[in-house]
Scaffold this active site. Structure first.
Site, PDB file in Angstrom:
ATOM      1  N   ARG A  47       0.864  -1.179   0.000  1.00  0.00           N
ATOM      2  CA  ARG A  47       0.000   0.000   0.000  1.00  0.00           C
ATOM      3  C   ARG A  47       0.901   1.229   0.000  1.00  0.00           C
ATOM      4  O   ARG A  47       2.111   1.122   0.094  1.00  0.00           O
ATOM      5  CB  ARG A  47      -0.958   0.013   1.192  1.00  0.00           C
ATOM      6  N   ASP A 235      -2.231  10.605  -1.689  1.00  0.00           N
ATOM      7  CA  ASP A 235      -2.618   9.564  -2.645  1.00  0.00           C
ATOM      8  C   ASP A 235      -3.033  10.161  -3.971  1.00  0.00           C
ATOM      9  O   ASP A 235      -2.970   9.517  -5.006  1.00  0.00           O
ATOM     10  CB  ASP A 235      -3.751   8.720  -2.052  1.00  0.00           C
ATOM     11  N   LYS A 246      -4.730   9.607   3.768  1.00  0.00           N
ATOM     12  CA  LYS A 246      -5.405   8.725   4.710  1.00  0.00           C
ATOM     13  C   LYS A 246      -6.435   9.437   5.575  1.00  0.00           C
ATOM     14  O   LYS A 246      -6.198  10.570   6.022  1.00  0.00           O
ATOM     15  CB  LYS A 246      -4.351   8.062   5.611  1.00  0.00           C
TER      16      LYS A 246
HETATM   17  C1  LIG Z   1       3.477   7.857   0.038  1.00  0.00           C
HETATM   18  S1  LIG Z   1       1.803   7.637  -0.229  1.00  0.00           S
HETATM   19  C2  LIG Z   1       1.321   7.003   1.296  1.00  0.00           C
HETATM   20  C3  LIG Z   1      -0.136   7.199   1.500  1.00  0.00           C
HETATM   21  O1  LIG Z   1      -0.859   6.011   1.153  1.00  0.00           O
HETATM   22  C4  LIG Z   1      -1.566   5.608   2.305  1.00  0.00           C
HETATM   23  O2  LIG Z   1      -2.788   5.012   2.029  1.00  0.00           O
HETATM   24  P1  LIG Z   1      -2.871   3.392   2.044  1.00  0.00           P
HETATM   25  O3  LIG Z   1      -2.061   2.929   3.208  1.00  0.00           O
HETATM   26  O4  LIG Z   1      -4.353   3.123   2.186  1.00  0.00           O
HETATM   27  O5  LIG Z   1      -2.321   2.953   0.698  1.00  0.00           O
HETATM   28  C5  LIG Z   1      -1.745   6.866   3.086  1.00  0.00           C
HETATM   29  O6  LIG Z   1      -2.757   7.673   2.563  1.00  0.00           O
HETATM   30  C6  LIG Z   1      -0.385   7.463   2.935  1.00  0.00           C
HETATM   31  O7  LIG Z   1      -0.242   8.803   3.264  1.00  0.00           O
END
Ligand SMILES: CSC[C@H]1O[C@H](OP(=O)(O)O)[C@H](O)[C@@H]1O
Length: 353
Positions: A47, A235, A246
């Protein structure tokens, strides 16, 4: 930390550190085809917007391998469409698939085997490119932190969310590498706990002081003057600078505004979506209820209770002091700054040719 995503030439598959079980277990997940790659993306084995983009680039190659045989072109298009739809918010996923497809269109002479070899090579190039971009973000980001700062982060925008080094954590690592003393408050970031599990894990490995805070401690910590700056990832960033990140990020930004704490977003230009005019147009992913009703295998809500599980929210541009990118720190008004950043990137790329 760049070993969480690696391509195995001998196994012809993508090997991912399973982020669902960190920090207590280090287990590996193999993506061998489109189905397993989509599974890894949707269940968050991997992720983080840039890491999702790198995974999707390899996923295009795996899709091509899967489509082999008579009529492979049509099968490939279907597989790529499924891959691109795996998660809706992080623009890097579609950016990677589009980049692979655009590169293919520029090489019409490639036959099936030629395309597979070309796409694997390009995926590896995108993988290495993200490592470089994060280091560049670190160099520019170091300028927004002061020696002795306590920096709050939300979620994980570290090496585990990218190919290496991170974006928000790249800013922190960049400041540390520049000789500044930095310590971090990592918001736990319910419900998936990327902060408590992943950011704390990464910073402990690097020896950067980190304390984990409950998400609802943010106001008190800022009121007590315990937070000097906030740096988060993104994102998707809209053309006007509104930034999706997030869930909970916009609340941190509002509190930062109230308490006078500078709030920064760190992201590569591939996370900026100039086709999305503002934050209202950014699709917000809804995730499975179980992430809220359970912590690991432990149920914490009564059977049958309904929950909200929006995975992201949008921080309006006016709450963002600066957007740290690989070409520099963008300052408001972001529409102009973003256009100038892309022009600068294009000039740098042309100069390298
Ligand atoms: C460097 S982008 C990281 C960004 O992605 C995360 O979301 P997820 O864990 O659901 O993929 C989160 O928004 C982070 O800030």
């Amino acid at each position: 930390m760049d070993w969480h995503i690696r391509f195995s030439d001998e196994k012809d598959c993508l090997v991912l550190l399973d982020q669902r079980v960190l920090p207590t277990r280090e287990e590996w997940f193999e993506c061998t085809d489109t189905t397993s790659t989509i599974y890894a993306l949707q269940t968050m084995v991997v992720r983080g917007a840039p890491a999702i983009g790198v995974t999707a680039a390899y996923g295009c190659y795996l899709a091509a391998r899967e489509a082999a045989g008579e009529g492979w072109e049509a099968r490939l298009e279907t597989l790529l469409a499924d891959l691109a739809a795996a998660r809706p918010t992080a623009v890097n996923l579609r950016w990677a698939v589009n980049r692979m497809q655009e590169a293919r269109a520029a090489r019409p002479e490639l036959d099936y085997d030629g395309l597979c070899a070309f796409w694997l090579s390009l995926a590896k190039e995108i993988h290495e490119e993200d490592k470089r971009l994060c280091r560049q973000i670190g160099v520019h980001g170091a300028t927004v932190l002061e020696d002795g700062d306590t920096v709050m982060t939300h979620c994980n925008a570290g090496a585990l969310a990218t190919a290496d080094y991170g974006t928000a954590l790249g800013v922190i690592r960049g400041a540390v590498d520049a000789g500044k003393k930095i310590d971090v408050i990592a918001n736990e970031t319910r419900p998936f706990l990327q902060g408590a599990r992943l950011t704390a894990y990464e910073l402990q490995v690097d020896g950067i002081p980190v304390r984990v805070a409950c998400d609802n401690a943010c106001s008190l910590l800022m009121k007590k003057g315990m937070v000097d700056r906030v740096v988060v990832g993104a994102d998707r960033i809209a053309a006007n600078g509104d930034a999706a990140n997030k869930i909970g990020t916009s609340g941190v930004a509002l509190l930062a505004k109230h308490y006078g704490v500078p709030f920064y977003v760190a992201a590569p230009l591939s996370t900026i979506d100039r086709d999305t005019a503002d934050g209202d147009a950014i699709p917000i992913e809804n995730r499975p209820a179980r992430e809220v009703t359970h912590v690991g295998e432990t149920q914490i809500t009564p059977d049958g209770v309904e929950v909200f599980n929006f995975a992201f929210d949008v921080t309006p541009a006016e709450l963002i002091a600066g957007i740290v990118t690989e070409v520099g720190v963008l300052r408001p008004p972001y529409t102009n700054a973003i256009a100038q950043a892309f022009e600068k990137k294009a000039q740098e790329e042309n100069a390298e040719k």
